[in-house]
Write a protein that holds these residues in place. Structure first.
Motif, short mmCIF file in Angstrom:
data_model
loop_
_atom_site.label_atom_id
_atom_site.label_comp_id
_atom_site.label_asym_id
_atom_site.label_seq_id
_atom_site.Cartn_x
_atom_site.Cartn_y
_atom_site.Cartn_z
N ARG A 138 -16.55 -5.69 4.88
CA ARG A 138 -15.78 -4.65 4.79
C ARG A 138 -15.84 -3.34 5.76
O ARG A 138 -14.89 -2.80 6.38
CB ARG A 138 -16.33 -3.67 3.51
CG ARG A 138 -15.77 -4.32 2.07
CD ARG A 138 -16.24 -3.37 0.95
NE ARG A 138 -17.57 -3.52 0.54
CZ ARG A 138 -18.01 -4.50 -0.21
NH1 ARG A 138 -17.15 -5.36 -0.72
NH2 ARG A 138 -19.20 -4.77 -0.40
N TYR A 145 -7.71 -0.90 8.83
CA TYR A 145 -6.82 -0.50 7.62
C TYR A 145 -7.07 1.22 7.77
O TYR A 145 -5.99 1.60 7.46
CB TYR A 145 -7.58 -0.76 6.37
CG TYR A 145 -7.34 -2.01 5.85
CD1 TYR A 145 -6.17 -2.31 5.23
CD2 TYR A 145 -8.49 -2.98 5.85
CE1 TYR A 145 -5.88 -3.70 4.67
CE2 TYR A 145 -8.19 -4.33 5.28
CZ TYR A 145 -6.85 -4.45 4.83
OH TYR A 145 -6.70 -5.84 4.29
N LEU A 146 -7.99 1.89 8.31
CA LEU A 146 -7.84 3.38 8.60
C LEU A 146 -6.66 3.64 9.58
O LEU A 146 -5.76 4.42 9.27
CB LEU A 146 -9.16 3.77 9.20
CG LEU A 146 -9.08 5.45 9.27
CD1 LEU A 146 -9.45 5.95 7.92
CD2 LEU A 146 -10.31 5.66 10.45
N ARG A 147 -6.56 2.78 10.49
CA ARG A 147 -5.61 2.96 11.49
C ARG A 147 -4.13 2.78 10.74
O ARG A 147 -3.23 3.55 10.95
CB ARG A 147 -5.70 2.26 12.68
CG ARG A 147 -6.80 2.89 13.73
CD ARG A 147 -7.22 1.79 14.62
NE ARG A 147 -8.28 2.34 15.54
CZ ARG A 147 -8.01 2.98 16.90
NH1 ARG A 147 -6.92 2.62 17.22
NH2 ARG A 147 -8.93 3.46 17.57
N ALA A 157 3.07 0.71 -4.39
CA ALA A 157 1.62 1.18 -4.69
C ALA A 157 1.65 1.73 -6.10
O ALA A 157 0.47 1.89 -6.55
CB ALA A 157 0.90 1.81 -3.70
N PHE A 181 0.77 -1.12 -0.04
CA PHE A 181 -0.03 -0.09 -0.06
C PHE A 181 0.71 1.34 0.07
O PHE A 181 0.32 2.30 0.06
CB PHE A 181 -0.70 -0.18 1.26
CG PHE A 181 -1.89 -1.01 1.06
CD1 PHE A 181 -2.90 -0.91 0.01
CD2 PHE A 181 -2.11 -2.29 1.81
CE1 PHE A 181 -3.87 -2.14 -0.18
CE2 PHE A 181 -2.82 -3.29 1.83
CZ PHE A 181 -3.77 -3.18 0.87
N THR A 182 2.06 1.10 0.32
CA THR A 182 2.84 2.32 0.06
C THR A 182 3.98 2.36 -1.00
O THR A 182 4.10 2.59 -2.09
CB THR A 182 3.32 2.97 1.42
OG1 THR A 182 4.15 1.93 1.96
CG2 THR A 182 2.18 3.30 2.26
N GLY A 208 -6.02 -5.07 -4.01
CA GLY A 208 -7.50 -5.21 -3.99
C GLY A 208 -8.04 -6.65 -4.16
O GLY A 208 -8.98 -7.30 -3.40
N PHE A 268 -7.91 -8.59 -0.86
CA PHE A 268 -8.76 -8.07 0.07
C PHE A 268 -10.14 -8.72 -0.55
O PHE A 268 -11.01 -9.33 0.44
CB PHE A 268 -8.94 -6.71 0.03
CG PHE A 268 -9.94 -6.31 0.82
CD1 PHE A 268 -9.52 -5.96 2.18
CD2 PHE A 268 -11.33 -5.88 0.56
CE1 PHE A 268 -10.46 -5.55 3.19
CE2 PHE A 268 -12.21 -5.53 1.42
CZ PHE A 268 -11.83 -5.13 2.85
N ARG A 269 -10.50 -8.77 -1.68
CA ARG A 269 -11.81 -9.38 -2.12
C ARG A 269 -11.83 -10.93 -1.68
O ARG A 269 -12.75 -11.41 -1.53
CB ARG A 269 -11.98 -9.06 -3.67
CG ARG A 269 -12.60 -7.65 -3.85
CD ARG A 269 -13.14 -7.44 -5.23
NE ARG A 269 -11.83 -7.29 -6.13
CZ ARG A 269 -10.99 -6.35 -6.15
NH1 ARG A 269 -11.51 -5.26 -5.72
NH2 ARG A 269 -10.17 -6.38 -7.21
N ALA A 293 -12.76 -2.04 7.81
CA ALA A 293 -12.23 -0.75 7.58
C ALA A 293 -11.51 0.11 8.54
O ALA A 293 -10.48 0.40 8.29
CB ALA A 293 -13.45 0.13 7.31
N PRO A 294 -12.00 -0.12 9.88
CA PRO A 294 -11.12 0.55 10.84
C PRO A 294 -9.88 0.19 11.16
O PRO A 294 -8.98 0.95 11.56
CB PRO A 294 -12.04 0.36 12.24
CG PRO A 294 -13.22 -0.59 11.93
CD PRO A 294 -13.24 -0.93 10.39
N LEU A 346 -3.29 2.62 7.76
CA LEU A 346 -2.80 3.40 6.28
C LEU A 346 -3.18 4.78 6.81
O LEU A 346 -2.48 5.61 5.76
CB LEU A 346 -3.65 2.91 5.30
CG LEU A 346 -3.37 1.23 4.90
CD1 LEU A 346 -4.14 0.98 3.81
CD2 LEU A 346 -1.96 1.05 4.74
N VAL A 347 -3.98 5.29 7.38
CA VAL A 347 -4.35 6.88 7.57
C VAL A 347 -4.01 7.44 8.85
O VAL A 347 -2.91 8.51 8.95
CB VAL A 347 -5.63 7.04 7.27
CG1 VAL A 347 -5.76 8.47 7.26
CG2 VAL A 347 -6.02 6.32 5.99
N THR A 348 -4.39 6.78 9.84
CA THR A 348 -4.14 7.53 11.16
C THR A 348 -2.86 7.45 11.80
O THR A 348 -2.22 8.01 12.51
CB THR A 348 -5.29 7.35 12.04
OG1 THR A 348 -5.23 6.12 12.70
CG2 THR A 348 -6.64 7.68 11.37
#
Lengths: 210, 210
Positions: free
Chosen positions: B160, B167-169, B116, B112-113, B126, B129-130, B164-165, B171-173
């Motif tokens: 999903r 992955y949010l932590r 990517a 993812f980084t 993707g 994940f699916r 989601a939370p 990859l994002v937060t």
């Protein structure tokens, strides 16, 4: 990123230059991508000399971080419609809009893929997210005050749950992101919030509240 | 990624080489990161000649995609505890574990980084994940059959929301990801699912079902 913001806030011509350079940075990012972004290219597009840019930002990374932070801070308005349902839906739709515009796509790619190896950029991504989150917390607090959500509902957890499926699609699955995504995120978040899933476990007893 | 998998499935010595090279690829990824990953390094660590690697994989990207797909496919077991609550919690905990191990961190960073920008890697992210999602769908279908969740609950949307939370932590937060993250994700997802938020709107009437 704090370093470039801790200087006195520019006014007058300084502010105009700053805005023009920020806009040019995002435009270059959209047109050319992160890898091809240069201070020279930004300066040329902004109509300023590159020494003008270097006087304010030490390199392209600090310029990019600053431009991203400014763009993202201004980008998601905090709604106050009177009902938590409409507020959450409006927030989720704004988030979707902000990342599906050409600028938003470029910003996302720069923050979470292209430049993610740069600690400043990774930190900026997290910082921007937390900043947006904090600004939106009144949406949840007002809902608790109105009795729409259980007492003790954690605003941060509610808002992270609202945003998470949008980021999952953008960054992981590559599935389409649109208004339906936003509305479904709001629906799920609201259902969980009403059921007390964002309040301490002993508050679950309030779950039946409307 | 299909190209490297469409060859006949190796057996015997071929399978052993394949497993050794996959393991070496992940180990190199953990130790050196994506940017420094080379076919030579992988071959040396696996104890095979690099022509042996090139005979099976055309370049380091197809090798990496193949190793990631194999690792991730095997990595999250699908629980069947008898209750949807325990199943969702177990799934979320497995997901957290898979991405917080040293290998998991390296895999995530590569997918993812670091890598990517490679379409094959993005597609692999993707795809994986699916694939995981599809394999876990019986958890939700069984819950509907047992009457724990409303009829019409969409398994993909439930899963999903569960993931989601996390992955949010990641990859994002950049917030910590641990068992508490997993349990909270399960709690929120279950509350929303019981309330009918993953079923067609007209099924919301069933929301009160236990």
């Amino acid at each position: 990123m704090e370093s470039s913001r801790s200087t006195a806030r520019p006014v007058g011509r300084g502010a105009k230059v700053r805005a023009a350079v920020h806009a040019a940075t995002l435009a270059e990012l959209v047109d050319k991508g992160y890898a091809a972004l240069t201070v020279e290219g930004v300066a040329q597009r902004a109509g300023v000399h590159k020494t003008t840019v270097y006087r304010r930002w030490k390199d392209r990374e600090s310029l990019l971080v600053d431009a991203l932070a400014e763009h993202l801070a201004a980008d998601v308005p905090v709604p106050d419609t009177g009902t938590v349902e409409d507020d959450l839906r409006a927030l989720a739709r704004s988030l979707v809009q902000s990342y599906t515009s050409p600028t938003g796509r470029a910003v996302l790619a720069a923050m979470f893929t292209g430049a993610a190896h740069l600690p400043e950029i990774a930190a900026a991504g997290g910082h921007v997210f937390r900043d947006r989150l904090t600004r939106a917390e009144p949406v949840v607090r007002r809902a608790v005050e109105r009795g729409e959500l259980p007492v003790g509902t954690d605003p941060g957890e509610v808002l992270r749950t609202l945003a998470a499926p949008v980021y999952l699609r953008l960054l992981v699955t590559g599935d389409p992101v649109d208004e339906t995504t936003a509305d479904q995120a709001a629906r799920v978040t609201l259902a969980a919030a009403r059921a007390g899933a964002f309040a301490p476990p002993d508050a679950d007893a309030d779950a039946a509240a409307p």
